[in-house]
Each structure stands twice: as structure tokens, then as C-alpha cells.
Design a protein around this motif. Structure first.
Motif, PDB file in Angstrom:
ATOM      1  N   ALA A 109       0.831  -1.205   0.000  1.00  0.00           N
ATOM      2  CA  ALA A 109       0.000   0.000   0.000  1.00  0.00           C
ATOM      3  C   ALA A 109       0.868   1.258   0.000  1.00  0.00           C
ATOM      4  O   ALA A 109       0.535   2.240  -0.669  1.00  0.00           O
ATOM      5  N   LEU A 110       1.977   1.211   0.729  1.00  0.00           N
ATOM      6  CA  LEU A 110       2.897   2.360   0.733  1.00  0.00           C
ATOM      7  C   LEU A 110       3.439   2.619  -0.672  1.00  0.00           C
ATOM      8  O   LEU A 110       3.411   3.755  -1.159  1.00  0.00           O
ATOM      9  N   HIS A 111       3.909   1.581  -1.325  1.00  0.00           N
ATOM     10  CA  HIS A 111       4.428   1.753  -2.688  1.00  0.00           C
ATOM     11  C   HIS A 111       3.318   2.128  -3.669  1.00  0.00           C
ATOM     12  O   HIS A 111       3.553   2.879  -4.622  1.00  0.00           O
ATOM     13  N   GLY A 112       2.118   1.615  -3.438  1.00  0.00           N
ATOM     14  CA  GLY A 112       0.983   2.014  -4.265  1.00  0.00           C
ATOM     15  C   GLY A 112       0.678   3.490  -4.093  1.00  0.00           C
ATOM     16  O   GLY A 112       0.407   4.203  -5.064  1.00  0.00           O
ATOM     17  N   PHE A 113       0.731   3.970  -2.845  1.00  0.00           N
ATOM     18  CA  PHE A 113       0.498   5.388  -2.575  1.00  0.00           C
ATOM     19  C   PHE A 113       1.537   6.257  -3.269  1.00  0.00           C
ATOM     20  O   PHE A 113       1.197   7.243  -3.932  1.00  0.00           O
ATOM     21  N   ILE A 114       2.788   5.881  -3.135  1.00  0.00           N
ATOM     22  CA  ILE A 114       3.870   6.649  -3.760  1.00  0.00           C
ATOM     23  C   ILE A 114       3.698   6.677  -5.276  1.00  0.00           C
ATOM     24  O   ILE A 114       3.832   7.726  -5.914  1.00  0.00           O
ATOM     25  N   THR A 115       3.358   5.531  -5.854  1.00  0.00           N
ATOM     26  CA  THR A 115       3.154   5.459  -7.300  1.00  0.00           C
ATOM     27  C   THR A 115       1.955   6.299  -7.726  1.00  0.00           C
ATOM     28  O   THR A 115       2.002   7.011  -8.731  1.00  0.00           O
ATOM     29  N   GLY A 116       0.871   6.223  -6.968  1.00  0.00           N
ATOM     30  CA  GLY A 116      -0.307   7.024  -7.294  1.00  0.00           C
ATOM     31  C   GLY A 116      -0.028   8.509  -7.215  1.00  0.00           C
ATOM     32  O   GLY A 116      -0.411   9.277  -8.097  1.00  0.00           O
ATOM     33  N   LEU A 117       0.681   8.903  -6.153  1.00  0.00           N
ATOM     34  CA  LEU A 117       0.969  10.318  -5.938  1.00  0.00           C
ATOM     35  C   LEU A 117       1.924  10.880  -6.983  1.00  0.00           C
ATOM     36  O   LEU A 117       1.733  11.991  -7.486  1.00  0.00           O
ATOM     37  N   PHE A 118       2.952  10.105  -7.335  1.00  0.00           N
ATOM     38  CA  PHE A 118       3.989  10.628  -8.227  1.00  0.00           C
ATOM     39  C   PHE A 118       3.868  10.160  -9.680  1.00  0.00           C
ATOM     40  O   PHE A 118       4.656  10.596 -10.521  1.00  0.00           O
TER      41      PHE A 118
END
Length: 160
Positions: A109-118
Motif C-alpha cells: 500500500a505504501l508503494h501504491g500510494f507513492i506510485t499514485g501520488l507521483f
């Protein structure tokens, strides 16, 4: 390391569930309809089976990419050309030590968040600028994909 197609399919389908809630009129649906120029008549005029089918197909393609961004062991596999049978002993030792490291929902989820945000948000924001959409449209649509990427990343990373 094999591709877990069931996890990818479940992750792709999860976007429909998030969309059902996210775009509900009592959440962000009314704002999205106003900001995107969508009307009830336009929505009724579409081939919903095709729309939902293609939405899941596109989400599956996103899941394929998220798999490599959330599961670090795919990076190790890519360094040996994608074929673990021809890898040096150091690869086998690495996988023995770190084969399931960081394979949690939280980490995905952390990596998904980072990918979604950036990644997702800037793509949607850029399109919105040229389409003359408002910041509200960008935030609603971008926020949807950030949440979807988080959920998808969590599912993909945790499902071993």
C-alpha cells in the motif's frame, strides 16, 4: 518468481469496488459529474458492459506494473535476466534470505500510494490542464487512483 495472476485479477476488480464508493453521489460522484461535464443522460447512453470490461482490463495492466513496483524480489529476478535457473549462487542466497521480505499489505500500500501520488496524479493533472478541467476534477480523479493504487499494491504485495 511466478506472476500471481489471481492476485492481479482481484487487484484489478478492486478498482470497481473503490469506484462504486468513491463516485457515489454522497461521496464524490456529484462533484465529479459537475466537474467532468457528465450528465445522467450521458451515463445511460454508454455500453456499460464494455465500459466496465475495459476498466477491469486497464486496471489489470496497471496491476502488472504495480507488481514490479511493490514486490522488490522482481527487481532481483530482473537482474538475472528473468530466468532464475541460470542465476549465479548469489541470487539463490539472496532469495533464501530475502524471498518474502517486505511482502505485506502495508508495504504494498505504501508503494501504491507513492506510485499514485507521483505517477497517476501528475498524469491526470496534466490531462486536466489541457482539457481545461478544474482542480476539483484533478483531486477527485487523482485521489481515486491514489486510493486504488494503494489497495492494488497492498493486495499484490501481500498475496504470496
Amino acid at each position: 518468481m511466478e506472476i500471481n495472476f489471481l492476485a492481479l485479477i482481484v487487484a484489478a476488480i478492486s478498482t470497481l469496488l473503490v469506484g462504486f464508493v468513491w463516485y457515489h453521489p454522497k461521496v464524490f460522484g456529484t462533484i465529479w459529474m459537475k466537474e467532468s461535464g457528465m450528465t445522467e443522460d450521458k451515463m445511460k447512453g454508454g455500453n456499460m458492459a464494455l465500459i466496465f470490461g475495459m476498466a477491469v482490463f486497464y486496471a489489470f495492466l496497471i496491476a502488472m506494473v504495480l507488481q514490479t513496483l511493490t514486490i522488490h524480489q522482481f527487481g532481483a529476478l530482473s537482474m538475472v535476466g528473468g530466468d532464475a535457473t541460470i542465476a549465479k549462487p548469489s541470487y539463490t542466497a539472496f532469495m533464501a534470505d530475502y524471498g518474502t521480505a517486505f511482502r505485506t499489505f502495508k508495504h504494498g500500500a505504501l508503494h501504491g500510494f507513492i506510485t499514485g501520488l507521483f505517477l497517476a496524479l501528475p498524469i491526470i493533472g496534466t490531462n486536466a490542464l489541457f482539457e481545461r478541467k478544474s482542480y476539483k476534477y484533478t483531486l477527485v480523479s487523482g485521489g481515486f487512483w491514489i486510493v486504488c493504487f494503494m489497495l492494488m499494491g497492498g493486495i499484490i504485495c501481500a498475496w504470496k
